[in-house]
Design a protein around this motif. Structure first.
Motif, PDB file in Angstrom:
ATOM      1  N   TYR A 156      24.659  92.657 -24.105  1.00  0.00           N
ATOM      2  CA  TYR A 156      25.823  91.966 -24.247  1.00  0.00           C
ATOM      3  C   TYR A 156      26.011  93.294 -25.958  1.00  0.00           C
ATOM      4  O   TYR A 156      27.421  93.541 -25.937  1.00  0.00           O
TER       5      TYR A 156
ATOM      6  N   PHE B   8      30.202  86.401 -23.085  1.00  0.00           N
ATOM      7  CA  PHE B   8      29.864  86.975 -21.731  1.00  0.00           C
ATOM      8  C   PHE B   8      28.662  86.307 -21.367  1.00  0.00           C
ATOM      9  O   PHE B   8      28.140  85.457 -21.712  1.00  0.00           O
TER      10      PHE B   8
ATOM     11  N   VAL C 157      26.888  91.380 -16.420  1.00  0.00           N
ATOM     12  CA  VAL C 157      27.345  90.947 -17.753  1.00  0.00           C
ATOM     13  C   VAL C 157      28.619  90.430 -16.826  1.00  0.00           C
ATOM     14  O   VAL C 157      29.866  91.233 -16.704  1.00  0.00           O
TER      15      VAL C 157
END
Length: 665
Positions: free
Chosen positions: A460, A501, A573
């Motif tokens: 992330y 995300f 993602v």
């Protein structure tokens, strides 16, 4: 030797057969469906013939179209690969009737060994021990249930035709037997066109060991040692190795002799595999399970330790040659391990996945071989088997081979499709696997320990660094600094920029960023901020630094989001807006909604709108890549919505039905 051979298959096995044909100077003919027009096997063959639409029944399973393709291209022989028509006696006969050499056993041997019931009776007569089970063909559901009661639970339901784990069902509860028989028949009919079943005693913690045999048309039969295939999921192999650590030289010789006798009992010619089930605590008590009358997926490990090209041997035998060696000439050198890379998600019960391959890097060296049907840009789809490629490693001993394979899987990059590559690395590092203490239930028993503990924070963080990167620079030209979403403001500390995300199937993650000179501060979900920066970025690679630690990723961008990969794992993602998702993302709306767990086709619908259902009741069946998944009611209630019917093609997470719980009625 033949001058032209048609390869009646697709994917990695077609590519692998073409490789040997080219090495022997034999012209290769590929066949392809509309779904495979740009596939690798089509590109690598000397010529290719379109044989129909994507549906296998109208292309790869169409005997007339395959025979016509061979006739049109002047082929003298047909190599069936494995799967599809490889073990189809009708296809072998059709080839013979058309004057084509079938690169496989005689149709009679295929027919005999393809019927697991007749096969057991035949090898038993040859002195080969068999697993206790039902006798007779064409048993009704009631007769199967009676045999199961006589044998005693647990039992294994198996299709009499076909293999590869399709249609196999382990039943431990007699109350579920009727439903499991119906499901096994459905899968068998879908996969093989034959729903005949048999039932066998289930041996707890068994090991699956098979013997490779090779026979010519002059009465010579040899075995090439064994392969250990105990690491399985859903009765399908995921890792295979040769030789097995379980067998002593004496047991190896005895099992090899039993395999040779089994081959002789059916008049076998060509390369084949005799499969045995072996109690882990008593390897001398082995039982015949079945004979695969074709080349096996795992044949490369045998090739690596014997030095033989089994496809070449198949061609020579089919051309009428005698085996150039005897049993005394077979030597086993070192150790080899193979891992099957499949388009599937281990965290979701190994359900098939699909998608376009956006980035691809496959390892190859003196000790590592990759058999693959992949190219960048190819769409894996959900029409055919989920296996994409195989990575095979060799070492002077087992420990070295395992290390080599783990490293090779870490270097494997397949972005754009969810695969089991990272899972395979963890499986190969499992203490029991390293020690050689395996059985066919290990994967399912220890699955929680083989799955990653969530998505690493640096994934992330890397996505946030990419999102926060300022545009401009020499390569991109001038950009308006006031258009950059980096938190900059006149005369003050930069403000935090918030990013949302989500990796599909995981909870959304919030990452805050703000610029601090050449670096960014990042804070994940309220954690303490860390410093980060992009060290290097190319179209397919990304290197970031977080608090002084460097992380390297394979990286590509797709319209739906970014794919990041490392050490065999990959993550899709996506930028995520929680408000918008709650309004439109019905697939994530709550426990009442039943969504498709994989892209595929609805094959069975058992309910209608307004029906009362019990918790756990089977409502629908979705099939993809020859695998069935039953959709069950999450709770007792009423079917409020039903958005599909039999034959409906569905995407992953597409809404199928909604069940309103009793308390809300």
């Amino acid at each position: 030797m033949f001058s032209t051979v048609l390869v009646a298959n697709r994917g990695e096995i077609a590519v692998r057969v073409v490789r040997t044909l080219r090495a022997l100077g034999v012209r290769s003919v590929a066949v392809f469906s509309d779904a495979d027009a740009d596939a690798r096997h089509v590109r690598e063959a000397d010529t290719a013939v379109r044989i129909g639409p994507a549906a296998a029944a109208e292309s790869y399973l169409s005997i007339p179209k395959l025979i016509d393709a061979a006739r049109r291209t002047g082929a003298e022989a047909v190599h069936p690969g494995y799967g599809f028509l490889a073990e189809n006696a009708e296809f072998a006969r059709a080839c013979a009737d058309a004057g084509l050499a079938f690169i496989g056993p005689p149709a009679e041997a295929i027919s005999l060994m393809g019927d697991k019931i007749r096969a057991k009776e035949t090898v038993r007569a040859a002195g080969v021990p068999v697993v206790p089970g039902s006798s007779g063909s064409g048993l009704t559901d009631a007769e199967l249930a009676a045999s199961a009661a006589e044998i005693g639970m647990p039992v294994l339901l198996k299709p009499s035709a076909g293999g590869g784990g399709k249609g196999m069902r382990l039943v431990r509860d007699a109350a579920l037997l009727a439903e499991e028989i119906a499901a096994a028949r459905r899968e068998a009919r879908s996969s093989f066109g034959d729903d005949t079943l048999l039932v066998e005693r289930w041996i707890d913690r068994p090991r699956h060991i098979e013997i490779q045999v090779l026979a010519d048309a002059h009465g010579n039969v040899v075995h090439l040692g064994e392969r250990e295939c105990s690491l399985q999921r859903r009765h399908q192999k995921v890792v295979e190795e040769a030789p097995s650590v379980l067998l002593t030289p004496e047991i190896r010789a005895a099992m090899g002799e039993a395999a040779v006798n089994a081959a002789r009992s059916c008049g076998y010619v060509g390369a084949g595999t005799v499969e045995f089930i072996v109690p882990g605590g008593d390897p001398s008590s082995y039982y015949f399970m079945e004979m695969n009358t074709r080349l096996q997926v795992e044949h490369p490990v045998t090739e690596r330790i014997t030095g033989l090209d089994l496809v070449e041997q198949q061609l020579l035998v089919a051309a009428g040659e005698k085996l150039a060696f005897g049993q005394q000439d077979v030597r086993l050198d070192g150790h080899s391990v193979e891992a099957r890379i499949c388009a599937e998600d281990p965290a979701r019960g190994f359900l098939p996945s699909g998608g376009r391959v956006l980035a691809l890097s496959e390892p190859a060296s003196d000790t590592v071989r990759t058999d693959s049907g992949l190219t960048a840009g190819v769409d894996t789809g959900s029409t055919y088997d989920p296996m994409l490629s195989k990575v095979i490693a060799w070492g002077p001993d087992r420990a070295a081979a395992l290390r080599s394979l783990r490293a090779a899987l870490a270097d494997t990059v397949i972005l754009g499709v969810q695969t089991n590559t990272g899972f395979l690395r963890r499986l190969l590092a499992h203490p029991a696997v390293v020690a050689g203490d395996m059985d066919t239930g290990l994967v399912e028993r220890d699955l929680p320990d083989l799955l990653p503990e969530g998505v690493p924070a640096e994934v992330y963080a890397a996505a946030a660094l990419l999102a926060a990167a300022r545009p401009g620079g020499p390569a991109e030209g001038w950009a308006d600094p006031f258009g950059a979403a980096d938190g900059w403001r006149l005369g003050g500390t930069p403000a935090w920029t918030v990013h949302h995300f989500r990796v599909p199937g995981q909870d959304p993650v919030t990452v805050r960023t703000r610029r601090r000179g050449p670096e960014l501060e990042l804070a994940l979900d309220g954690a303490a901020p860390v410093r980060g920066r992009i060290v290097d970025r190319t179209p397919d690679r990304l290197t970031v630094e977080l608090d002084g630690v460097t992380h390297r990723f394979a990286h590509v961008r797709s319209p739906e989001g970014r794919w990041l990969g490392r050490d065999g794992d990959s993550w899709h993602v996506q930028a995520y807006d929680p408000v918008e998702a709650n309004l439109s993302g019905r697939g994530h709306a709550g426990a009442d909604t039943l969504a498709a767990p994989m892209p595929g086709t609805v094959t069975v619908v058992k309910v209608a709108v307004g029906d009362k259902v019990a918790a756990g009741q089977s409502l629908l069946v979705v099939e993809a890549m020859k695998m069935e998944h039953v959709i069950s009611a999450p709770h007792a209630g009423t079917v409020a919505e039903l958005d599909v019917s039999p034959g409906t093609t569905v995407a992953m997470d597409q809404v199928l039905a909604v069940v309103t719980p009793e308390e809300e009625q």
